[in-house]
Design a protein around this motif. Structure first.
Motif, PDB file in Angstrom:
ATOM      1  N   ALA A 165      58.537   8.614  45.121  1.00  0.00           N
ATOM      2  CA  ALA A 165      57.758   8.824  46.344  1.00  0.00           C
ATOM      3  C   ALA A 165      58.026   7.703  47.337  1.00  0.00           C
ATOM      4  CB  ALA A 165      56.264   8.895  46.011  1.00  0.00           C
ATOM      5  N   GLY A 166      58.131   6.465  46.859  1.00  0.00           N
ATOM      6  CA  GLY A 166      58.417   5.341  47.744  1.00  0.00           C
ATOM      7  C   GLY A 166      59.802   5.394  48.350  1.00  0.00           C
ATOM      8  N   VAL A 167      60.759   5.942  47.621  1.00  0.00           N
ATOM      9  CA  VAL A 167      62.123   6.100  48.140  1.00  0.00           C
ATOM     10  C   VAL A 167      62.143   7.130  49.261  1.00  0.00           C
ATOM     11  CG1 VAL A 167      64.449   6.929  47.560  1.00  0.00           C
ATOM     12  CG2 VAL A 167      63.235   5.414  45.983  1.00  0.00           C
ATOM     13  N   LEU A 168      61.330   8.185  49.141  1.00  0.00           N
ATOM     14  CA  LEU A 168      61.421   9.325  50.044  1.00  0.00           C
ATOM     15  C   LEU A 168      60.307   9.413  51.071  1.00  0.00           C
ATOM     16  CD1 LEU A 168      62.437  11.956  47.353  1.00  0.00           C
ATOM     17  CD2 LEU A 168      63.931  10.917  49.062  1.00  0.00           C
ATOM     18  N   ALA A 169      59.304   8.543  50.981  1.00  0.00           N
ATOM     19  CA  ALA A 169      58.184   8.611  51.922  1.00  0.00           C
ATOM     20  C   ALA A 169      58.605   8.210  53.330  1.00  0.00           C
ATOM     21  CB  ALA A 169      57.048   7.701  51.450  1.00  0.00           C
ATOM     22  N   ASP A 170      57.835   8.637  54.303  1.00  0.00           N
ATOM     23  CA  ASP A 170      58.061   8.152  55.659  1.00  0.00           C
ATOM     24  C   ASP A 170      57.870   6.634  55.674  1.00  0.00           C
ATOM     25  OD1 ASP A 170      57.148   7.410  58.532  1.00  0.00           O
ATOM     26  OD2 ASP A 170      57.906   9.456  58.743  1.00  0.00           O
ATOM     27  N   PRO A 171      58.730   5.896  56.366  1.00  0.00           N
ATOM     28  CA  PRO A 171      58.636   4.431  56.376  1.00  0.00           C
ATOM     29  C   PRO A 171      57.294   3.888  56.847  1.00  0.00           C
ATOM     30  CG  PRO A 171      60.740   5.142  57.269  1.00  0.00           C
ATOM     31  CD  PRO A 171      59.909   6.384  57.098  1.00  0.00           C
ATOM     32  N   ILE A 172      56.497   4.689  57.522  1.00  0.00           N
ATOM     33  CA  ILE A 172      55.208   4.215  57.988  1.00  0.00           C
ATOM     34  C   ILE A 172      54.307   3.819  56.824  1.00  0.00           C
ATOM     35  CG2 ILE A 172      54.009   6.431  58.007  1.00  0.00           C
ATOM     36  CD1 ILE A 172      52.786   5.650  60.692  1.00  0.00           C
ATOM     37  N   TYR A 173      54.628   4.330  55.638  1.00  0.00           N
ATOM     38  CA  TYR A 173      53.826   4.029  54.454  1.00  0.00           C
ATOM     39  C   TYR A 173      54.388   2.881  53.635  1.00  0.00           C
ATOM     40  CZ  TYR A 173      51.744   8.450  55.781  1.00  0.00           C
ATOM     41  OH  TYR A 173      51.135   9.458  56.477  1.00  0.00           O
ATOM     42  N   LYS A 174      55.306   2.119  54.216  1.00  0.00           N
ATOM     43  CA  LYS A 174      55.798   0.854  53.664  1.00  0.00           C
ATOM     44  C   LYS A 174      56.904   0.987  52.622  1.00  0.00           C
ATOM     45  CE  LYS A 174      52.752  -1.179  56.227  1.00  0.00           C
ATOM     46  NZ  LYS A 174      53.167  -1.766  57.508  1.00  0.00           N
ATOM     47  N   GLY A 175      57.414   2.191  52.400  1.00  0.00           N
ATOM     48  CA  GLY A 175      58.591   2.350  51.555  1.00  0.00           C
ATOM     49  C   GLY A 175      59.761   2.833  52.398  1.00  0.00           C
ATOM     50  N   ASN A 176      60.859   3.245  51.734  1.00  0.00           N
ATOM     51  CA  ASN A 176      61.991   3.841  52.447  1.00  0.00           C
ATOM     52  C   ASN A 176      62.380   3.007  53.669  1.00  0.00           C
ATOM     53  OD1 ASN A 176      63.951   5.674  53.302  1.00  0.00           O
ATOM     54  ND2 ASN A 176      62.486   7.169  54.079  1.00  0.00           N
ATOM     55  N   LEU A 177      62.604   1.722  53.442  1.00  0.00           N
ATOM     56  CA  LEU A 177      62.868   0.779  54.525  1.00  0.00           C
ATOM     57  C   LEU A 177      64.023   1.242  55.409  1.00  0.00           C
ATOM     58  CD1 LEU A 177      62.177  -1.998  55.791  1.00  0.00           C
ATOM     59  CD2 LEU A 177      63.904  -2.982  54.271  1.00  0.00           C
ATOM     60  N   ASN A 178      63.766   1.263  56.713  1.00  0.00           N
ATOM     61  CA  ASN A 178      64.777   1.671  57.700  1.00  0.00           C
ATOM     62  C   ASN A 178      65.333   3.074  57.426  1.00  0.00           C
ATOM     63  OD1 ASN A 178      64.545  -0.828  59.025  1.00  0.00           O
ATOM     64  ND2 ASN A 178      66.079  -1.749  57.676  1.00  0.00           N
ATOM     65  N   MET A 179      64.532   3.889  56.747  1.00  0.00           N
ATOM     66  CA  MET A 179      64.914   5.275  56.440  1.00  0.00           C
ATOM     67  C   MET A 179      66.197   5.358  55.617  1.00  0.00           C
ATOM     68  SD  MET A 179      63.855   7.207  60.009  1.00  0.00           S
ATOM     69  CE  MET A 179      64.618   5.982  61.091  1.00  0.00           C
TER      70      MET A 179
END
Length: 261
Positions: free
Chosen positions: A211-225
């Protein structure tokens, strides 16, 4: 968990592109909830803030000019650095860096998980949490009286204790093959986690990592998409009217929720 953990990247790309994105959206949309906690190390106050970006030293030229935004990654739940280090090491083995792109640590997945556990998701705020609690098939949903935040704490300390007993080192300090051996045992339900099976903890950890890999970056994961870019996932697009009639493959540059106008 396959011994060849790194080779699972291709499997993730195919099977989690759609399902994982939907999961991350549902997980990450939870708002903070003022619910009583059973957590032995609650961190809703006095949050530890780490990895602050260097603030710009340039002065504001006029009252209409705003200083550059500072990218902040803060710890909101895990109080001990050891806990966060173990979480980070485990996430990285589940989604490791390879020739395809960055791994969980570089994507800042541990911060995503930390932030989620500090809010409604960690408190199971939107779920029925009354008994009876019985062993059941996966389709019957969550069957534990424990909050997810407590499960993560117990599971992470169980990983650390297992590493200390087996290798006389902390989980974050043992080599990758040793980490894989412990995680594989947990997945096979051969680990010991108080109050819950090690398989349930491992499944929760794996799901939250993806979930952290694929979440929208607004939620603090998936840095710089970067998670989306590896899978050529377009993110939050308003529409595709400009390319829907094209006969050729159209690669769309991803954008997040904050990019939408």
């Amino acid at each position: 968990m396959d011994d060849k953990v790194i080779n699972r990247r291709n499997f993730f790309k195919i099977s989690l592109l759609a399902g994982g994105a939907a999961l991350s959206s549902n997980l990450a949309s939870a708002h903070s909830h003022n619910h009583g906690s059973k957590n032995v190390a609650s961190a809703d106050s006095n949050a530890n803030v780490t990895n602050l970006a260097d603030a710009s030293s340039s002065s504001v030229e006029s009252s209409n000019t705003c200083p550059p935004a500072v990218n902040v990654r803060g710890r909101m739940f895990f109080q001990q650095q050891l806990e966060f280090d173990v979480l980070s090491a485990a996430c990285e083995r589940i989604y490791p860096k390879d020739e395809s792109g960055p791994g969980a640590i570089e994507l800042e997945v541990p911060f995503f998980i930390d932030n989620q556990l500090a809010g409604a998701y960690g408190f199971n705020a939107r779920e029925y949490m009354q008994g009876p609690f019985r062993a059941a098939k996966a389709e019957y949903g969550y069957q534990s009286p424990m909050y997810r935040r407590d499960i993560f704490l117990l599971g992470i300390h169980a990983l650390e204790d297992t590493a200390q007993k087996a290798f006389q080192k902390g989980f974050a300090d043992i080599d990758d093959s040793q980490k894989d051996r412990i995680l594989k045992d947990f997945e096979a339900n051969k680990g010991v986690v108080p109050g819950i099976s090690s398989k349930e903890f491992f499944t929760l950890l794996r799901d939250m990592t993806m979930a952290g890999v694929l979440a929208d970056p607004i939620y603090k994961g998936n840095l710089n998409m970067q998670g989306w870019k590896m899978m050529e996932y377009p993110g939050a697009q308003l529409g595709y009217s400009d390319s829907i009639d094209s006969d050729s493959y159209e690669k769309v540059e991803p954008q997040g929720l904050v990019d939408m106008n």
